[in-house]
Design a protein around this motif. Structure first.
Motif, PDB file in Angstrom:
ATOM      1  N   LEU A 194       0.871  -1.175   0.000  1.00 29.37           N
ATOM      2  CA  LEU A 194       0.000   0.000   0.000  1.00 29.37           C
ATOM      3  C   LEU A 194       0.907   1.224   0.000  1.00 29.37           C
ATOM      4  CD1 LEU A 194      -2.597  -0.999   2.762  1.00 29.37           C
ATOM      5  CD2 LEU A 194      -2.786  -1.352   0.298  1.00 29.37           C
ATOM      6  N   ILE A 195       0.543   2.220  -0.808  1.00 29.33           N
ATOM      7  CA  ILE A 195       1.345   3.436  -0.908  1.00 29.33           C
ATOM      8  C   ILE A 195       0.621   4.573  -0.198  1.00 29.33           C
ATOM      9  CG2 ILE A 195       2.239   5.197  -2.499  1.00 29.33           C
ATOM     10  CD1 ILE A 195       2.722   3.001  -4.523  1.00 29.33           C
ATOM     11  N   TYR A 196       1.364   5.316   0.594  1.00 23.25           N
ATOM     12  CA  TYR A 196       0.801   6.503   1.259  1.00 23.25           C
ATOM     13  C   TYR A 196       1.583   7.736   0.806  1.00 23.25           C
ATOM     14  CZ  TYR A 196      -0.672   9.853   4.785  1.00 23.25           C
ATOM     15  OH  TYR A 196      -1.169  10.975   5.404  1.00 23.25           O
ATOM     16  N   CYS A 197       0.827   8.746   0.301  1.00 24.86           N
ATOM     17  CA  CYS A 197       1.427  10.006  -0.151  1.00 24.86           C
ATOM     18  C   CYS A 197       0.742  11.149   0.598  1.00 24.86           C
ATOM     19  CB  CYS A 197       1.238  10.207  -1.655  1.00 24.86           C
ATOM     20  SG  CYS A 197       1.680   8.780  -2.651  1.00 24.86           S
ATOM     21  N   ARG A 198       1.524  12.186   0.891  1.00 24.30           N
ATOM     22  CA  ARG A 198       0.923  13.325   1.605  1.00 24.30           C
ATOM     23  C   ARG A 198       1.619  14.625   1.248  1.00 24.30           C
ATOM     24  NH1 ARG A 198       1.960  16.295   6.092  1.00 24.30           N
ATOM     25  NH2 ARG A 198       3.765  15.015   6.684  1.00 24.30           N
ATOM     26  N   VAL A 199       0.770  15.675   1.044  1.00 21.27           N
ATOM     27  CA  VAL A 199       1.246  17.045   0.998  1.00 21.27           C
ATOM     28  C   VAL A 199       0.514  17.798   2.103  1.00 21.27           C
ATOM     29  CG1 VAL A 199       1.877  17.093  -1.438  1.00 21.27           C
ATOM     30  CG2 VAL A 199      -0.479  17.622  -0.770  1.00 21.27           C
ATOM     31  N   SER A 200       1.015  18.973   2.480  1.00 19.48           N
ATOM     32  CA  SER A 200       0.499  19.652   3.672  1.00 19.48           C
ATOM     33  C   SER A 200      -0.780  20.439   3.423  1.00 19.48           C
ATOM     34  CB  SER A 200       1.573  20.599   4.238  1.00 19.48           C
ATOM     35  OG  SER A 200       2.709  19.852   4.624  1.00 19.48           O
TER      36      SER A 200
ATOM     37  N   THR B 275      -4.112  21.752   0.487  1.00 17.16           N
ATOM     38  CA  THR B 275      -4.849  21.501  -0.754  1.00 17.16           C
ATOM     39  C   THR B 275      -4.227  22.267  -1.909  1.00 17.16           C
ATOM     40  OG1 THR B 275      -6.867  21.213   0.555  1.00 17.16           O
ATOM     41  CG2 THR B 275      -7.139  21.584  -1.801  1.00 17.16           C
ATOM     42  N   GLN B 276      -3.675  23.463  -1.631  1.00 23.84           N
ATOM     43  CA  GLN B 276      -3.037  24.260  -2.675  1.00 23.84           C
ATOM     44  C   GLN B 276      -1.852  23.506  -3.286  1.00 23.84           C
ATOM     45  OE1 GLN B 276      -1.566  28.036  -1.341  1.00 23.84           O
ATOM     46  NE2 GLN B 276      -1.268  28.833  -3.403  1.00 23.84           N
ATOM     47  N   GLN B 277      -1.065  22.823  -2.439  1.00 23.41           N
ATOM     48  CA  GLN B 277       0.042  22.031  -2.954  1.00 23.41           C
ATOM     49  C   GLN B 277      -0.449  20.887  -3.828  1.00 23.41           C
ATOM     50  OE1 GLN B 277       2.034  20.893   0.660  1.00 23.41           O
ATOM     51  NE2 GLN B 277       3.397  22.669   0.625  1.00 23.41           N
ATOM     52  N   LYS B 278      -1.671  20.420  -3.530  1.00 19.32           N
ATOM     53  CA  LYS B 278      -2.243  19.326  -4.313  1.00 19.32           C
ATOM     54  C   LYS B 278      -2.712  19.811  -5.679  1.00 19.32           C
ATOM     55  CE  LYS B 278      -6.265  16.259  -4.368  1.00 19.32           C
ATOM     56  NZ  LYS B 278      -7.478  15.828  -3.621  1.00 19.32           N
ATOM     57  N   THR B 279      -3.380  20.995  -5.695  1.00 13.27           N
ATOM     58  CA  THR B 279      -3.981  21.484  -6.930  1.00 13.27           C
ATOM     59  C   THR B 279      -2.996  22.239  -7.811  1.00 13.27           C
ATOM     60  OG1 THR B 279      -4.726  23.482  -5.765  1.00 13.27           O
ATOM     61  CG2 THR B 279      -6.262  21.630  -5.886  1.00 13.27           C
ATOM     62  N   GLN B 280      -2.028  22.946  -7.191  1.00 21.21           N
ATOM     63  CA  GLN B 280      -1.114  23.783  -7.964  1.00 21.21           C
ATOM     64  C   GLN B 280       0.273  23.163  -8.131  1.00 21.21           C
ATOM     65  OE1 GLN B 280      -1.032  27.759  -6.361  1.00 21.21           O
ATOM     66  NE2 GLN B 280      -3.265  27.976  -6.411  1.00 21.21           N
ATOM     67  N   GLY B 281       0.538  22.090  -7.454  1.00 21.92           N
ATOM     68  CA  GLY B 281       1.835  21.427  -7.565  1.00 21.92           C
ATOM     69  C   GLY B 281       1.667  19.995  -8.039  1.00 21.92           C
ATOM     70  N   SER B 282       2.751  19.252  -7.978  1.00 25.00           N
ATOM     71  CA  SER B 282       2.706  17.849  -8.411  1.00 25.00           C
ATOM     72  C   SER B 282       3.281  16.948  -7.329  1.00 25.00           C
ATOM     73  CB  SER B 282       3.494  17.682  -9.715  1.00 25.00           C
ATOM     74  OG  SER B 282       4.836  18.129  -9.547  1.00 25.00           O
ATOM     75  N   GLY B 283       3.140  17.391  -6.063  1.00 26.78           N
ATOM     76  CA  GLY B 283       3.732  16.641  -4.963  1.00 26.78           C
ATOM     77  C   GLY B 283       3.186  15.246  -4.818  1.00 26.78           C
ATOM     78  N   LEU B 284       1.871  15.095  -4.867  1.00 24.17           N
ATOM     79  CA  LEU B 284       1.271  13.769  -4.697  1.00 24.17           C
ATOM     80  C   LEU B 284       1.642  12.846  -5.853  1.00 24.17           C
ATOM     81  CD1 LEU B 284      -2.312  14.644  -3.365  1.00 24.17           C
ATOM     82  CD2 LEU B 284      -0.393  13.702  -2.092  1.00 24.17           C
ATOM     83  N   GLU B 285       1.582  13.383  -7.091  1.00 22.99           N
ATOM     84  CA  GLU B 285       1.886  12.553  -8.260  1.00 22.99           C
ATOM     85  C   GLU B 285       3.338  12.087  -8.257  1.00 22.99           C
ATOM     86  OE1 GLU B 285       0.353  15.358  -8.257  1.00 22.99           O
ATOM     87  OE2 GLU B 285      -1.619  15.065  -9.194  1.00 22.99           O
TER      88      GLU B 285
ATOM     89  N   PRO C  18      -3.845   8.904  -0.721  1.00 25.58           N
ATOM     90  CA  PRO C  18      -3.275  10.257  -0.706  1.00 25.58           C
ATOM     91  C   PRO C  18      -3.889  11.123   0.396  1.00 25.58           C
ATOM     92  CG  PRO C  18      -4.971  10.138  -2.378  1.00 25.58           C
ATOM     93  CD  PRO C  18      -4.944   8.787  -1.693  1.00 25.58           C
ATOM     94  N   ASP C  19      -3.165  12.142   0.824  1.00 27.71           N
ATOM     95  CA  ASP C  19      -3.640  13.116   1.814  1.00 27.71           C
ATOM     96  C   ASP C  19      -3.156  14.497   1.403  1.00 27.71           C
ATOM     97  OD1 ASP C  19      -5.344  12.610   3.987  1.00 27.71           O
ATOM     98  OD2 ASP C  19      -3.845  11.320   4.930  1.00 27.71           O
ATOM     99  N   ASP C  20      -4.011  15.513   1.661  1.00 21.88           N
ATOM    100  CA  ASP C  20      -3.604  16.898   1.410  1.00 21.88           C
ATOM    101  C   ASP C  20      -3.801  17.741   2.666  1.00 21.88           C
ATOM    102  OD1 ASP C  20      -6.317  17.003   1.504  1.00 21.88           O
ATOM    103  OD2 ASP C  20      -6.596  17.969  -0.438  1.00 21.88           O
ATOM    104  N   ALA C  21      -3.557  17.119   3.827  1.00 20.85           N
ATOM    105  CA  ALA C  21      -3.690  17.827   5.110  1.00 20.85           C
ATOM    106  C   ALA C  21      -2.538  17.410   6.007  1.00 20.85           C
ATOM    107  CB  ALA C  21      -5.022  17.495   5.773  1.00 20.85           C
ATOM    108  N   SER C  22      -1.989  18.384   6.744  1.00 22.51           N
ATOM    109  CA  SER C  22      -0.862  18.085   7.620  1.00 22.51           C
ATOM    110  C   SER C  22      -1.318  17.345   8.875  1.00 22.51           C
ATOM    111  CB  SER C  22      -0.149  19.377   8.016  1.00 22.51           C
ATOM    112  OG  SER C  22      -0.976  20.162   8.859  1.00 22.51           O
TER     113      SER C  22
END
Length: 515
Positions: free
Chosen positions: A15-21, A23-33, A55-59
């Motif tokens: 199982l893979i777990y990805c996280r950015v801190s 929602t802006q990093q999720k929509t405007q960046g490519s951190g999760l991908e 995936p997660d977009d919350a710290s």
């Protein structure tokens, strides 16, 4: 064939777990991908079969249970109880940037029979490995706390400079400027609806928060927060009390007092103060919610017997419906005795037409307005001088209280001084706004006189051709008290507002004019 089946049965499931801190990093960046891509490459090189990605977009503030993706993964492990999994992280800091929650999460995985692997860290069960893991987890916590402190300090400094740093309230939005950077600007046409609502509540056109709520609900483009097109009552209170609409910012949680902001104000600070006064004064009677444009005089005409307001309604006859006004007060001698709508409103037409001044009076009226305007202008000049003196005195009081705070030793005394300073700061803002307000010019006089003469010269025409809201406005502008109507078809003594009283007095005295 048997060998291939044995290899498949022993294949590791990951199982893979990805996280950015954010929602802006999720929509405007490519951190999760990018995290998922690296984790999939790692799993492929290891020969793992990737079953799910969470995936997660919350710290989560360090607590992994505040992250929806992490909770979903733990629930997934519970649902697949007994099946071994390997959890793949891109970096150790993606687990939990908090030492306590890091090892708590390790225990949660261990209890579910899951192992963890990280691309940038090799987990070891030795004493040295645990020590290094603890150090890295503590370093992640330190960085998180440092980032939090730095962000908070920058936000406080930004508010102290007069900029809003939180979510933009309804009617305002963020824009980028070369001078100010990111700051608030009016969000039209919603801002225009708010100007009308705030000014209307301040000057009494909207007599209650319920009327403000109904007005904003009637605006098609104003955002509603309920599926039925309604707005929650507490949001109306929040809008009315928000100093942002007056052009001021504050952050009470950070001890940043009220100060002038750089964004455009929708209303003046004096208007904001009147709104707060109306809110603190308590509820005022609201207009009827079930208003009926078929009976515009309902609530404005009193019964001659009991003095209570008459109501209006349609009555069903044998062939059609008939419109009547009636008194419904219990114990009244005229209770339920109906007056045809046409009879009552035709008599009202005669009353309103009688208040319309003759054309010969308008030259004198304009001269009177000009004289009153000039006198008011002189008075305003004197008032501005007085406000400047008062402003200087308030500044002196604030400085005196600050000196006393420095010398004070009691917390209760300091708190009392701070409360007094907060009130004086609001008084300082109010006086500064009045003292610095630009005085109206001749063009402003012509604009005001044109609108005033229009109402004074044609009250009946405006009433007859206006909407229900316009008719209600005319009734409030012309009559200082409701009219009294008798069943004989006669209105009692009419109490008009000051402008119409003056015109009536001039007309009765038959003053001669020099044109």
């Amino acid at each position: 064939m048997v060998l291939q089946r044995m290899q498949t049965e022993t294949e590791t499931t990951a199982l893979i777990y990805c996280r950015v801190s954010t929602t802006q990093q999720k929509t405007q960046g490519s951190g999760l991908e990018s995290q998922e891509h690296r984790c999939r490459q790692y799993a492929e090189n290891k020969g793992y079969h990737v079953e799910m990605v969470f995936p997660d977009d919350a710290s989560g503030g360090g607590d992994f249970m505040n992250r929806p993706g992490m909770r979903a993964m733990l629930a997934y492990l519970d649902a697949q109880k007994g099946k071994p999994y390997t959890i793949v992280f891109d970096d150790l800091k993606r687990m939990a940037r908090d030492t306590e929650f890091h090892f708590k999460l390790r225990r949660e995985f261990a209890e579910r029979g899951a192992t963890i692997e990280c691309l940038n860290f090799n987990f070891e069960n030795s004493a040295e490995g645990k020590f290094i893991e603890t150090v890295i987890a503590a370093q992640g916590e330190l960085e998180r706390e440092q980032n939090r402190r730095q962000v908070k300090q920058k936000m406080i400094a930004r508010v102290e400079k007069g900029y809003w740093v939180f979510h933009a309230p309804v009617g305002l939005k963020y824009a980028t400027d070369r001078v100010h950077g990111k700051f608030l600007v009016p969000d039209e046409p919603i801002a225009e609806y708010l100007r009308e609502a705030l000014n209307g509540y301040a000057d009494g056109r909207f007599r209650s928060q319920a009327e403000v709520q109904r007005y904003l609900e009637s605006c098609a483009k104003f955002p509603k927060d309920l599926p039925n097109g309604k707005i929650r009552a507490w949001k109306i209170t929040k809008i009315l009390r928000n100093p942002l609409y007056a052009g001021y910012v504050q952050a009470k949680l950070w001890d940043v007092p009220l100060r002038r902001g750089h964004h455009e104000a929708l209303i003046s600070f004096a208007t904001h103060e009147r709104i707060l006064h109306n809110l603190d004064a308590g509820a005022r009677p609201a207009a009827r919610k079930d208003y009926n444009p078929d009976f515009p005089l309902r609530g404005h005409v009193l019964c001659s017997s009991c003095g209570k307001a008459m109501t209006g309604a349609w009555s069903k006859g044998c062939r059609r419906h008939y419109a009547y006004y009636r008194c419904v007060t219990r114990g009244c001698s005229l209770q339920s005795k109906s007056v045809p709508r046409a009879k009552l409103e035709d008599a009202f037409e005669d009353v309103l037409k009688s208040l319309q001044p003759t054309t010969q009076l308008f030259g004198l009226i304009k001269a009177m307005f000009k004289d009153a305007w000039d006198k008011r202008l002189e008075q305003t000049h004197a008032e501005q001088d007085r406000w400047r003196v008062e402003l200087k005195a308030v500044n002196g009081k604030i400085e005196d209280l600050l000196d006393r705070i420095v010398e004070a030793r009691s917390d209760s005394v300091i708190s009392a001084y701070e409360s007094r300073i907060e009130k004086l700061e609001r008084e300082k803002i109010r006086l500064a706004e009045k003292a610095g307000a630009p005085l109206p010019n001749e063009a402003r006089f012509e604009e005001c006189i044109e609108l005033s003469l229009k109402v004074l010269s044609r009250p009946w025409e405006i009433y007859k051709n206006g909407s229900y809201a316009v008719r209600q406005t005319v009734l409030r502008l012309v009559f200082s008290k409701p009219l009294t109507y008798s069943h004989e078809g006669v209105y009692g003594t009419v109490e008009t507002t000051l402008p119409f009283k003056v015109l009536g007095g001039i007309n009765n005295e038959k003053c001669e004019m020099v044109l």
